[in-house]
Design a protein around this motif. Structure first.
Motif, PDB file in Angstrom:
ATOM      1  N   PHE A 295       0.917  -1.315   0.146  1.00 39.12           N
ATOM      2  CA  PHE A 295       0.056  -0.079   0.128  1.00 39.12           C
ATOM      3  C   PHE A 295       0.717   1.164  -0.045  1.00 39.12           C
ATOM      4  CE2 PHE A 295      -2.508  -3.297   2.128  1.00 39.12           C
ATOM      5  CZ  PHE A 295      -3.652  -3.255   1.294  1.00 39.12           C
ATOM      6  N   LEU A 296       0.350   2.310  -0.274  1.00 41.67           N
ATOM      7  CA  LEU A 296       0.843   3.710  -0.134  1.00 41.67           C
ATOM      8  C   LEU A 296       0.486   4.480   0.937  1.00 41.67           C
ATOM      9  CD1 LEU A 296       1.102   2.940  -3.419  1.00 41.67           C
ATOM     10  CD2 LEU A 296       0.952   5.150  -3.978  1.00 41.67           C
ATOM     11  N   ARG A 297       1.094   4.050   1.976  1.00 41.46           N
ATOM     12  CA  ARG A 297       0.650   4.526   3.292  1.00 41.46           C
ATOM     13  C   ARG A 297       1.708   5.202   4.096  1.00 41.46           C
ATOM     14  NH1 ARG A 297      -2.700  -0.923   5.264  1.00 41.46           N
ATOM     15  NH2 ARG A 297      -4.501  -0.585   4.050  1.00 41.46           N
ATOM     16  N   GLY A 298       1.644   6.564   4.545  1.00 35.90           N
ATOM     17  CA  GLY A 298       2.641   7.297   5.198  1.00 35.90           C
ATOM     18  C   GLY A 298       3.680   7.758   4.119  1.00 35.90           C
ATOM     19  N   ASP A 299       4.823   8.208   4.624  1.00 35.02           N
ATOM     20  CA  ASP A 299       5.919   8.914   3.786  1.00 35.02           C
ATOM     21  C   ASP A 299       6.655   7.834   3.110  1.00 35.02           C
ATOM     22  OD1 ASP A 299       4.974  11.416   4.757  1.00 35.02           O
ATOM     23  OD2 ASP A 299       5.921  10.856   6.569  1.00 35.02           O
TER      24      ASP A 299
ATOM     25  N   THR B 133      21.365  -0.100 -12.712  1.00 34.30           N
ATOM     26  CA  THR B 133      22.325   0.915 -12.988  1.00 34.30           C
ATOM     27  C   THR B 133      23.599   0.523 -12.252  1.00 34.30           C
ATOM     28  OG1 THR B 133      21.465   2.307 -11.103  1.00 34.30           O
ATOM     29  CG2 THR B 133      20.659   2.842 -13.591  1.00 34.30           C
ATOM     30  N   GLY B 134      23.850  -0.439 -11.434  1.00 33.59           N
ATOM     31  CA  GLY B 134      24.895  -0.588 -10.495  1.00 33.59           C
ATOM     32  C   GLY B 134      25.106   0.638  -9.917  1.00 33.59           C
ATOM     33  N   ALA B 135      24.214   1.374  -9.254  1.00 36.45           N
ATOM     34  CA  ALA B 135      24.494   2.649  -8.672  1.00 36.45           C
ATOM     35  C   ALA B 135      24.721   2.341  -7.002  1.00 36.45           C
ATOM     36  CB  ALA B 135      23.201   3.654  -8.935  1.00 36.45           C
ATOM     37  N   ASP B 136      25.553   3.418  -6.409  1.00 38.12           N
ATOM     38  CA  ASP B 136      25.391   3.452  -5.033  1.00 38.12           C
ATOM     39  C   ASP B 136      24.187   3.676  -4.489  1.00 38.12           C
ATOM     40  OD1 ASP B 136      28.634   3.045  -4.940  1.00 38.12           O
ATOM     41  OD2 ASP B 136      28.526   5.228  -5.681  1.00 38.12           O
ATOM     42  N   VAL B 137      23.420   4.492  -5.206  1.00 38.48           N
ATOM     43  CA  VAL B 137      22.156   5.011  -4.462  1.00 38.48           C
ATOM     44  C   VAL B 137      20.936   4.936  -5.618  1.00 38.48           C
ATOM     45  CG1 VAL B 137      20.845   6.872  -3.296  1.00 38.48           C
ATOM     46  CG2 VAL B 137      23.229   6.555  -2.949  1.00 38.48           C
ATOM     47  N   GLY B 138      19.788   4.513  -5.209  1.00 40.61           N
ATOM     48  CA  GLY B 138      18.733   4.378  -6.120  1.00 40.61           C
ATOM     49  C   GLY B 138      17.676   5.775  -5.259  1.00 40.61           C
ATOM     50  N   LEU B 139      17.111   6.494  -6.144  1.00 50.69           N
ATOM     51  CA  LEU B 139      16.102   7.451  -5.894  1.00 50.69           C
ATOM     52  C   LEU B 139      14.864   7.305  -6.586  1.00 50.69           C
ATOM     53  CD1 LEU B 139      15.755  10.148  -4.256  1.00 50.69           C
ATOM     54  CD2 LEU B 139      17.136  11.407  -6.032  1.00 50.69           C
ATOM     55  N   MET B 140      13.904   7.543  -5.822  1.00 56.09           N
ATOM     56  CA  MET B 140      12.505   7.415  -6.651  1.00 56.09           C
ATOM     57  C   MET B 140      11.695   8.390  -5.908  1.00 56.09           C
ATOM     58  SD  MET B 140      10.602   6.196  -8.700  1.00 56.09           S
ATOM     59  CE  MET B 140       8.836   6.412  -9.192  1.00 56.09           C
ATOM     60  N   ASN B 141      10.933   9.416  -6.677  1.00 53.17           N
ATOM     61  CA  ASN B 141      10.245  10.289  -6.148  1.00 53.17           C
ATOM     62  C   ASN B 141       8.717   9.707  -5.788  1.00 53.17           C
ATOM     63  OD1 ASN B 141       9.697  10.030  -8.913  1.00 53.17           O
ATOM     64  ND2 ASN B 141       8.161  11.925  -8.769  1.00 53.17           N
ATOM     65  N   ASN B 142       8.092   9.981  -4.672  1.00 51.12           N
ATOM     66  CA  ASN B 142       6.840   9.515  -4.190  1.00 51.12           C
ATOM     67  C   ASN B 142       5.596   9.847  -5.335  1.00 51.12           C
ATOM     68  OD1 ASN B 142       8.341   8.366  -2.032  1.00 51.12           O
ATOM     69  ND2 ASN B 142       6.874   9.660  -0.552  1.00 51.12           N
TER      70      ASN B 142
ATOM     71  N   GLY C  22      10.053  20.305   4.371  1.00 49.07           N
ATOM     72  CA  GLY C  22       8.860  20.269   5.094  1.00 49.07           C
ATOM     73  C   GLY C  22       8.914  19.597   6.377  1.00 49.07           C
ATOM     74  N   GLY C  23      10.454  18.583   6.379  1.00 47.36           N
ATOM     75  CA  GLY C  23      10.178  17.651   7.702  1.00 47.36           C
ATOM     76  C   GLY C  23       9.873  16.559   7.566  1.00 47.36           C
ATOM     77  N   ARG C  24       9.449  15.933   6.458  1.00 48.42           N
ATOM     78  CA  ARG C  24       9.122  14.637   6.139  1.00 48.42           C
ATOM     79  C   ARG C  24       9.527  14.077   4.859  1.00 48.42           C
ATOM     80  NH1 ARG C  24       2.694  14.184   7.809  1.00 48.42           N
ATOM     81  NH2 ARG C  24       3.134  11.889   7.704  1.00 48.42           N
ATOM     82  N   PRO C  25       9.874  12.897   4.657  1.00 46.60           N
ATOM     83  CA  PRO C  25      10.718  12.433   3.514  1.00 46.60           C
ATOM     84  C   PRO C  25       9.472  12.460   2.440  1.00 46.60           C
ATOM     85  CG  PRO C  25      10.462  10.705   5.134  1.00 46.60           C
ATOM     86  CD  PRO C  25       9.929  11.790   5.909  1.00 46.60           C
ATOM     87  N   ASP C  26       9.667  12.832   1.089  1.00 56.16           N
ATOM     88  CA  ASP C  26       8.834  12.629   0.161  1.00 56.16           C
ATOM     89  C   ASP C  26       9.518  11.935  -1.059  1.00 56.16           C
ATOM     90  OD1 ASP C  26       6.477  13.061  -1.327  1.00 56.16           O
ATOM     91  OD2 ASP C  26       6.898  14.979  -2.216  1.00 56.16           O
TER      92      ASP C  26
END
Length: 496
Positions: free
Chosen positions: A321-325, A341-350, A397-401
């Protein structure tokens, strides 16, 4: 759902009456579906839309205008496989009169938008879009239309969210300005006033959120508050996928959820020489009534979709589910993009994660509903300073998005924007430091500054790993079955 805004004046012989049927964020929802709240009754689709429009016209026995708050086409295989043509045909069939242009209506570029505008028997409107060089409105952004509706003249003004520049692929909005607020509308409001329509409505792809106490906040609330008194009789809004039924500055604002789940019904009345009064409600779009024309339209496109959509690629142990942040589905997508991608970090916008996934078999059709935008996933070398800035932006805003993989970000929510990251440590134990060099795996949307990640724009990708949907499919198929999504949050709050 019934919310009364104001009491409509008793309709005397000279009273002008208009019923406005508005919906928004259709997102290619041509087929009815059941929801967890609908008790197995089908909702929406072109069947529900046509049934509701017919019922509401008969119920009123008055002039009716049908409006859309934008984001018509993007979001289902039935629509996306033909670049929205099937959706425009469905809205033609439903008798739509005018629509705001939404940010997702630009997802395939201006040329495709123009093609769909040629297909449509309704007006596509946006008054606050300008060419960055000439300052003029582009030819695809008609600012307003005066619609003849059963003896009435109804002015409809279009408005797009000012966020459009940051939430659409950069190549599709290059050379355009999307100006917010009332200032870009002043010349249009003056033109409309000179035309002396019976009613004036803004169809807006900009929205708000309303609390349980009835207070509402958002871009469309701010716009309504700034409009000259008496200039607009109603705003039919969209973009935030929420229920809005309120009055701001004397102007009713109505928004009816998303994905053809509901329709806004607003009755306007004007006594000659007097103000407009309104009564508004939000109705569920039940789709119990068979409709041969709607069924024929869906059947025309269904074969090409079934060959793709019904293929099972994996099995999920749990519903996601898409619940919370932060939630396991976001972690799963970020992991798929990092590993591809063999990357160090993956990043996905909510904002790019569009719906939940139920437990059990996972089909391509279901995955497409989660990630419908066909973004490319890139491998990008970046300095640590850019990664840390990206984490700070995700915590605005103080919460992860956003969701990340390969890293744990510890943050202090009590700190001001830009100062919340306490530390960011990769899974191999290395701290991310400003002058370090790292590899990021993310979409071309984010890499182009989408969702406000402008700090990543200067960095060129090494390669394209593939489309996000294909990579998610491959990652799920490669996991032990049934798949268990990673549940641990990657943004971890700390106590100061």
């Amino acid at each position: 759902m019934l919310l009364t805004l104001l009491t409509v004046l008793a309709a005397g012989p000279d009273t002008l009456r208009l019923r406005v049927r508005s919906r928004n964020d259709y997102h290619g929802s041509l087929e009815a579906r059941t929801w967890d709240w609908s008790r197995e009754r089908p909702v929406g689709g072109v069947v529900g839309l046509r049934a509701a429009f017919a019922r509401l016209a008969a119920e009123c026995d008055c002039p009716v205008v049908r409006l859309d708050g934008g984001d018509q086409m993007q979001g289902t295989l039935l629509s996306n496989l033909v670049y929205g043509r099937s959706t425009v045909e469905a809205l033609n069939l439903a008798g739509l009169d005018a629509a705001a242009i939404g940010n997702h209506d630009l997802d395939w570029g201006v040329d495709t938008l123009r093609a769909r505008q040629r297909d449509a028997r309704y007006a596509w409107l946006a008054a606050n879009v300008f060419d960055s060089t000439t300052g003029r409105r582009p030819d695809w952004a008609r600012p307003y239309a005066i619609l003849p509706i059963q003896g009435l003249r109804v002015a409809v003004i279009g408005y797009m969210t000012h966020e459009t520049k940051s939430i659409v692929l950069a190549e599709h909005v290059a050379g355009r300005r999307f100006e917010g607020g009332v200032e870009p509308l002043r010349d249009v409001l003056a033109d409309v006033a000179r035309a002396r329509p019976d009613f004036t409505i803004i169809a807006a792809h900009a929205g708000a959120f309303c609390r349980r106490d009835g207070t509402c906040a958002g871009e469309i609330v701010d716009l309504a508050a700034a409009l000259p008194p008496g200039s607009v009789d109603l705003i039919a809004s969209g973009h935030t996928h929420s229920i809005v039924n309120t009055v701001v500055n004397g102007i009713p604002i109505v928004q009816s959820w998303s994905s053809a789940r509901a329709v806004g019904v607003t009755d306007l009345a004007r006594v000659p020489g007097g103000p407009v009064t309104a009564r508004a409600r939000i109705d569920t779009l039940w789709a119990d009534t068979p409709d041969s024309a709607a069924a024929a339209l869906v059947a025309e496109y269904r074969p090409r979709v079934d060959a793709v959509a019904n293929r099972v690629v994996a099995t999920l142990r749990d519903s996601l589910f898409l619940r919370g942040d932060q939630y396991p589905l976001g972690n799963l997508i970020a992991a798929a993009q990092r590993h591809a991608t063999g990357a160090d970090v993956g990043l996905m916008n909510n904002g790019g994660i569009r719906t939940a996934l139920p437990a059990g078999p996972v089909t391509i059709g279901r995955l497409f509903e989660v990630q419908p935008f066909q973004n490319q996933v890139l491998r990008i070398p970046v300095p640590g300073s850019a990664l840390l800035a990206a984490f700070e932006h995700a915590l605005a805003g103080g919460r992860p998005d956003a969701h990340v993989d390969g890293v744990t970000v510890r943050y202090d929510a009590s700190k001001p924007d830009g100062q919340r990251v306490v530390e960011a440590r990769l899974d191999d134990g290395r701290l991310i430091v400003p002058d370090g060099r790292y590899v990021l795996g993310t979409s071309n949307f984010i890499a182009g500054g989408g969702s406000g990640f402008r700090m990543l724009v200067p960095f060129a990708p090494e390669r394209v790993a593939g489309f996000d949907l294909d990579l998610l499919e491959a990652w799920l198929a490669a996991q032990p079955q049934p798949v268990v999504a990673p549940a641990a949050p990657r943004f971890v709050p700390v106590t100061p």
